[in-house]
Design a protein around this motif. Structure first.
Motif, PDB file in Angstrom:
ATOM      1  N   VAL A   1     -21.574  11.178 -28.350  1.00  6.76           N
ATOM      2  CA  VAL A   1     -21.951  11.160 -27.367  1.00  6.76           C
ATOM      3  C   VAL A   1     -21.893  11.677 -26.021  1.00  6.76           C
ATOM      4  O   VAL A   1     -22.237  11.996 -25.239  1.00  6.76           O
ATOM      5  N   LEU A   2     -20.199  10.902 -26.057  1.00  7.39           N
ATOM      6  CA  LEU A   2     -19.264  11.220 -24.249  1.00  7.39           C
ATOM      7  C   LEU A   2     -19.267  13.511 -24.577  1.00  7.39           C
ATOM      8  O   LEU A   2     -19.887  13.200 -23.754  1.00  7.39           O
ATOM      9  N   GLY A   3     -19.268  13.633 -25.323  1.00  9.77           N
ATOM     10  CA  GLY A   3     -18.845  15.068 -25.766  1.00  9.77           C
ATOM     11  C   GLY A   3     -20.739  15.943 -25.240  1.00  9.77           C
ATOM     12  O   GLY A   3     -20.719  17.242 -24.738  1.00  9.77           O
ATOM     13  N   ALA A   4     -21.764  15.467 -25.942  1.00  9.09           N
ATOM     14  CA  ALA A   4     -23.194  15.889 -25.505  1.00  9.09           C
ATOM     15  C   ALA A   4     -23.441  15.629 -23.809  1.00  9.09           C
ATOM     16  O   ALA A   4     -24.055  16.240 -23.631  1.00  9.09           O
ATOM     17  N   LEU A   5     -22.759  14.468 -23.041  1.00 10.62           N
ATOM     18  CA  LEU A   5     -23.080  14.271 -22.212  1.00 10.62           C
ATOM     19  C   LEU A   5     -22.391  15.799 -21.110  1.00 10.62           C
ATOM     20  O   LEU A   5     -22.730  15.828 -20.327  1.00 10.62           O
ATOM     21  N   ALA A   6     -20.976  16.149 -21.497  1.00  5.92           N
ATOM     22  CA  ALA A   6     -19.952  16.450 -20.889  1.00  5.92           C
ATOM     23  C   ALA A   6     -20.514  18.006 -21.082  1.00  5.92           C
ATOM     24  O   ALA A   6     -20.656  19.135 -20.391  1.00  5.92           O
ATOM     25  N   SER A   7     -21.474  18.492 -22.057  1.00  8.85           N
ATOM     26  CA  SER A   7     -21.887  19.534 -22.501  1.00  8.85           C
ATOM     27  C   SER A   7     -23.170  19.744 -21.502  1.00  8.85           C
ATOM     28  O   SER A   7     -23.266  20.667 -21.129  1.00  8.85           O
ATOM     29  N   GLY A   8     -23.723  18.549 -21.327  1.00  8.51           N
ATOM     30  CA  GLY A   8     -25.014  18.879 -20.634  1.00  8.51           C
ATOM     31  C   GLY A   8     -24.505  19.009 -18.824  1.00  8.51           C
ATOM     32  O   GLY A   8     -25.037  20.362 -17.988  1.00  8.51           O
ATOM     33  N   LEU A   9     -23.488  18.135 -18.921  1.00  8.75           N
ATOM     34  CA  LEU A   9     -23.088  18.774 -17.201  1.00  8.75           C
ATOM     35  C   LEU A   9     -22.358  19.717 -17.005  1.00  8.75           C
ATOM     36  O   LEU A   9     -22.340  20.488 -15.993  1.00  8.75           O
ATOM     37  N   LEU A  10     -21.756  21.142 -18.328  1.00  2.00           N
ATOM     38  CA  LEU A  10     -21.632  21.902 -17.930  1.00  2.00           C
ATOM     39  C   LEU A  10     -22.854  22.797 -17.929  1.00  2.00           C
ATOM     40  O   LEU A  10     -22.934  23.902 -17.386  1.00  2.00           O
ATOM     41  N   LEU A  11     -23.513  22.739 -18.904  1.00  2.19           N
ATOM     42  CA  LEU A  11     -24.610  23.213 -18.950  1.00  2.19           C
ATOM     43  C   LEU A  11     -25.450  23.581 -17.489  1.00  2.19           C
ATOM     44  O   LEU A  11     -25.798  24.838 -16.615  1.00  2.19           O
TER      45      LEU A  11
ATOM     46  N   THR B   1     -12.233  23.076 -40.399  1.00  7.96           N
ATOM     47  CA  THR B   1     -10.310  23.457 -39.609  1.00  7.96           C
ATOM     48  C   THR B   1     -11.954  25.140 -38.801  1.00  7.96           C
ATOM     49  O   THR B   1     -10.932  26.041 -37.818  1.00  7.96           O
ATOM     50  N   LEU B   2     -11.688  26.084 -39.232  1.00  8.81           N
ATOM     51  CA  LEU B   2     -11.904  27.429 -39.311  1.00  8.81           C
ATOM     52  C   LEU B   2     -13.061  28.024 -38.077  1.00  8.81           C
ATOM     53  O   LEU B   2     -12.546  28.543 -37.587  1.00  8.81           O
ATOM     54  N   PHE B   3     -14.051  27.213 -38.577  1.00  8.06           N
ATOM     55  CA  PHE B   3     -14.849  26.966 -37.603  1.00  8.06           C
ATOM     56  C   PHE B   3     -14.544  26.766 -36.024  1.00  8.06           C
ATOM     57  O   PHE B   3     -14.980  26.962 -35.230  1.00  8.06           O
ATOM     58  N   ALA B   4     -13.853  25.596 -36.460  1.00  5.52           N
ATOM     59  CA  ALA B   4     -13.621  25.449 -34.724  1.00  5.52           C
ATOM     60  C   ALA B   4     -12.082  25.965 -34.113  1.00  5.52           C
ATOM     61  O   ALA B   4     -12.342  26.458 -33.234  1.00  5.52           O
ATOM     62  N   THR B   5     -11.430  26.240 -34.908  1.00  9.61           N
ATOM     63  CA  THR B   5     -10.597  27.664 -34.557  1.00  9.61           C
ATOM     64  C   THR B   5     -11.684  29.104 -34.035  1.00  9.61           C
ATOM     65  O   THR B   5     -11.055  29.369 -32.814  1.00  9.61           O
ATOM     66  N   LEU B   6     -12.824  29.083 -34.996  1.00  9.53           N
ATOM     67  CA  LEU B   6     -13.824  30.251 -34.242  1.00  9.53           C
ATOM     68  C   LEU B   6     -14.460  30.240 -33.016  1.00  9.53           C
ATOM     69  O   LEU B   6     -14.176  31.084 -32.575  1.00  9.53           O
ATOM     70  N   GLY B   7     -14.434  28.632 -32.956  1.00  9.84           N
ATOM     71  CA  GLY B   7     -15.473  28.487 -31.147  1.00  9.84           C
ATOM     72  C   GLY B   7     -14.178  28.405 -30.916  1.00  9.84           C
ATOM     73  O   GLY B   7     -14.382  28.644 -29.456  1.00  9.84           O
ATOM     74  N   MET B   8     -12.739  27.713 -31.196  1.00  7.90           N
ATOM     75  CA  MET B   8     -11.582  28.440 -29.621  1.00  7.90           C
ATOM     76  C   MET B   8     -12.142  29.973 -29.518  1.00  7.90           C
ATOM     77  O   MET B   8     -10.890  30.312 -28.432  1.00  7.90           O
ATOM     78  N   MET B   9     -11.697  30.846 -30.313  1.00  2.85           N
ATOM     79  CA  MET B   9     -11.526  32.165 -30.548  1.00  2.85           C
ATOM     80  C   MET B   9     -12.647  32.584 -30.070  1.00  2.85           C
ATOM     81  O   MET B   9     -12.196  33.150 -28.756  1.00  2.85           O
TER      82      MET B   9
ATOM     83  N   ILE C   1     -21.178  28.789 -26.161  1.00  8.11           N
ATOM     84  CA  ILE C   1     -21.633  28.943 -27.738  1.00  8.11           C
ATOM     85  C   ILE C   1     -20.256  28.721 -28.104  1.00  8.11           C
ATOM     86  O   ILE C   1     -20.164  27.652 -29.030  1.00  8.11           O
ATOM     87  N   GLY C   2     -19.087  28.772 -27.530  1.00  6.94           N
ATOM     88  CA  GLY C   2     -17.263  28.335 -28.191  1.00  6.94           C
ATOM     89  C   GLY C   2     -17.599  27.128 -28.304  1.00  6.94           C
ATOM     90  O   GLY C   2     -17.013  26.954 -29.065  1.00  6.94           O
ATOM     91  N   ILE C   3     -17.581  26.397 -27.365  1.00 10.77           N
ATOM     92  CA  ILE C   3     -17.398  25.154 -26.931  1.00 10.77           C
ATOM     93  C   ILE C   3     -18.200  24.787 -27.896  1.00 10.77           C
ATOM     94  O   ILE C   3     -17.427  23.564 -28.464  1.00 10.77           O
ATOM     95  N   GLU C   4     -19.341  24.704 -28.422  1.00  8.29           N
ATOM     96  CA  GLU C   4     -20.505  23.913 -28.842  1.00  8.29           C
ATOM     97  C   GLU C   4     -19.877  24.408 -30.478  1.00  8.29           C
ATOM     98  O   GLU C   4     -20.033  23.121 -31.373  1.00  8.29           O
ATOM     99  N   LEU C   5     -19.083  25.484 -30.788  1.00  3.44           N
ATOM    100  CA  LEU C   5     -18.954  25.876 -32.226  1.00  3.44           C
ATOM    101  C   LEU C   5     -17.777  24.719 -32.569  1.00  3.44           C
ATOM    102  O   LEU C   5     -17.102  23.469 -32.841  1.00  3.44           O
TER     103      LEU C   5
END
Length: 490
Positions: A165-175, A113-121, A134-138
């Motif tokens: 699986v869908l998150g990896a696809l979306a990250s690829g689109l974003l990148l 939860t804290l690592f996810a919060t760090l990613g959002m920060m 980097i924030g999105i992936e964390l």
């Protein structure tokens, strides 16, 4: 080449939270208490410390560091403070749920939860495409693990796989979109991209393609149609404590990401991305509200409800620069920010009620599980009714003013047809929210035992419900705070 050392003070909240997350991960190895009391309070302490660091380092001005990859401004500081409060509320609501399920009551829940919060920060303060990524992936990797935390649950494992699986696809689109924008402008720094676009020295064909992929990636993170497929399955399959986290805090970071990328960086191309967001918004309100009617599972209903709410939030972004007036744009963007904040507040209270009724071996995630709640505890039934009325946009709860402020911006931009469509879809949504109220007050309860809660949950739920009611009556303070923070940040 002269090296300019970064101002670590500006990122002291992120540094502190990272250190505490690592410390909690180690300390938990030596904790013998199955209730994880030490880990729980250390996590709350980490969030309080991060909040203190954010307040102490806030200057109210726009400040850059880490080679302009990190930006500190009032909007970011406000969203971070709201993020800390939201995560703390999530942890308090979830504590009893985790204790009833020993397979989940582990230190990994708190550290993830804290690592996810760090990613959002990081997402909130990013001024560079790679920092955003980097924030999105964390955040995403932490959420994948949280969804699959109950390894004995087949629905949770299936939901985690679909999300991954869908998150990896979306990250690829974003990148891929980011790389094409880099090819068009020659920069990955958001403020520099904006300057290149204003100069007009860009390859418009490549920029257009990059924008399509970028908006697609953003749409997935927001969970709007047609990139919404993961939301109902993840909300339903994930443990309710994790669903509460996914349904609340990430919405704040997603809003900040949209503002950073589209408004701060790609404002010149607003005519292109506004058209895309307009289509996504209308489709999300339509699909989300009509699909929610057919749901009998409350978590799935709230998942489709979240899709429609994110579509409604996009309306403010769609109309932000239509008028060409800075004050008009500020009102539109601040209405979207206000909408996100109030939705997070209401969503947290709704899932808090689901967690309250849950117990060992019983998830309480069907609408029928709330039958006769008024007979079992009138106060909790009243709180849940407040949440449902607010989400439906019924006066005088906070959801009504949030919808009204967005619709006001839409009408002022000249999109009367869009405002009429939004009101129609809101009326459709009112049906399934009022159905929950009807079940609580008019259906006989299957279990007539009185519902009681620990004192901390009782106080927090009551404060949450009263906030939904009181901010609806006195919304101007929060609305002005949103407008002021955006005025000092854009």
């Amino acid at each position: 080449m002269q090296f300019v050392p970064p101002d670590l003070r500006l990122a002291s909240a992120e540094i502190f939270l990272l250190a505490m997350a690592c410390l909690i991960l180690i300390v938990d190895l030596f904790v013998k208490d199955k209730k994880r009391t030490v880990t729980f309070f250390l996590t709350l302490l980490a969030l309080v410390g991060a909040a203190a660091a954010t307040i102490l380092t806030s200057s109210g001005e726009i400040v850059y560091t880490f080679s302009n990859m990190y930006v500190g401004d009032l909007m970011g500081d406000l969203l971070k403070l709201l993020l800390y409060v939201t995560v703390m509320v999530v942890l308090v609501y979830s504590r009893g749920y985790l204790q009833d399920r020993p397979q989940m009551a582990k230190g990994e829940y708190y550290s993830l939860t804290l690592f996810a919060t760090l990613g959002m920060m990081v997402m909130i303060s990013a001024n560079h495409f790679l920092t955003v990524y980097i924030g999105i992936e964390l955040l995403s990797l932490s959420l994948y693990a949280l969804v699959a935390l109950n390894r004995d649950s087949i629905p949770a494992t299936e939901a985690a796989m679909k999300y991954f699986v869908l998150g990896a696809l979306a990250s690829g689109l974003l990148l891929y979109g980011m790389s094409m924008i880099y090819g068009a402008t020659g920069s990955l720094e958001i403020s520099a991209v904006s300057e290149h676009l204003f100069s007009g020295q860009v390859n418009k064909a490549i920029l257009g393609f990059g924008l399509v992929f970028l908006v697609s990636g953003i749409a997935f993170k927001l969970g709007v149609v047609p990139f919404h497929m993961w939301i109902p399955d993840v909300y339903h399959g994930a443990p309710t404590a994790v669903t509460l986290f996914i349904a609340s805090a990430p919405k704040l970071a997603a809003f900040a990401m949209v503002i950073r990328l589209l408004v701060n960086g790609l404002l010149v191309a607003a005519q292109d991305w506004q058209t895309m967001l307009l289509i996504l918004s209308v489709l999300s309100m339509a699909v989300g509200n009509f699909a929610a009617i057919a749901q009998t599972n409350l978590k799935r209903m709230l998942a489709y409800s979240a899709i429609s709410h994110m579509g409604f939030m996009l309306l403010g972004l769609v109309t932000g620069v239509v008028g060409g007036d800075a004050r008009f744009a500020l009102n539109a963007y601040s209405s979207s920010m206000f909408y996100v904040i109030t939705y997070v507040l209401t969503s947290a209270g709704t899932f808090g009620m689901i967690l309250l009724l849950a117990r060992a071996g019983f998830e309480s995630d069907e609408i029928s599980d709330f039958a006769g709640l008024n007979k079992r505890n009138p106060w909790y039934a009243a709180l849940m009714m407040m949440m449902m009325f607010s989400m439906a946009g019924i006066p005088f709860f906070v959801g009504f003013f949030a919808k009204f402020s967005v619709l006001q911006a839409v009408v002022a931009a000249g999109y009367l047809w869009l405002a009429i469509a939004a009101v129609f879809f809101s009326l459709v949504g009112a049906y399934y929210y009022l159905r929950v109220v009807k079940v609580m007050y008019f259906d006989p309860p299957a279990d007539k035992s009185r519902i009681e809660a620990p004192m901390d949950i009782k106080i927090l739920l009551s404060a949450n419900g009263l906030a939904v009611a009181l901010i609806g009556v006195f919304p101007q303070t929060l609305m002005s705070l949103c407008a002021f923070s955006l005025l000092r940040s854009l």
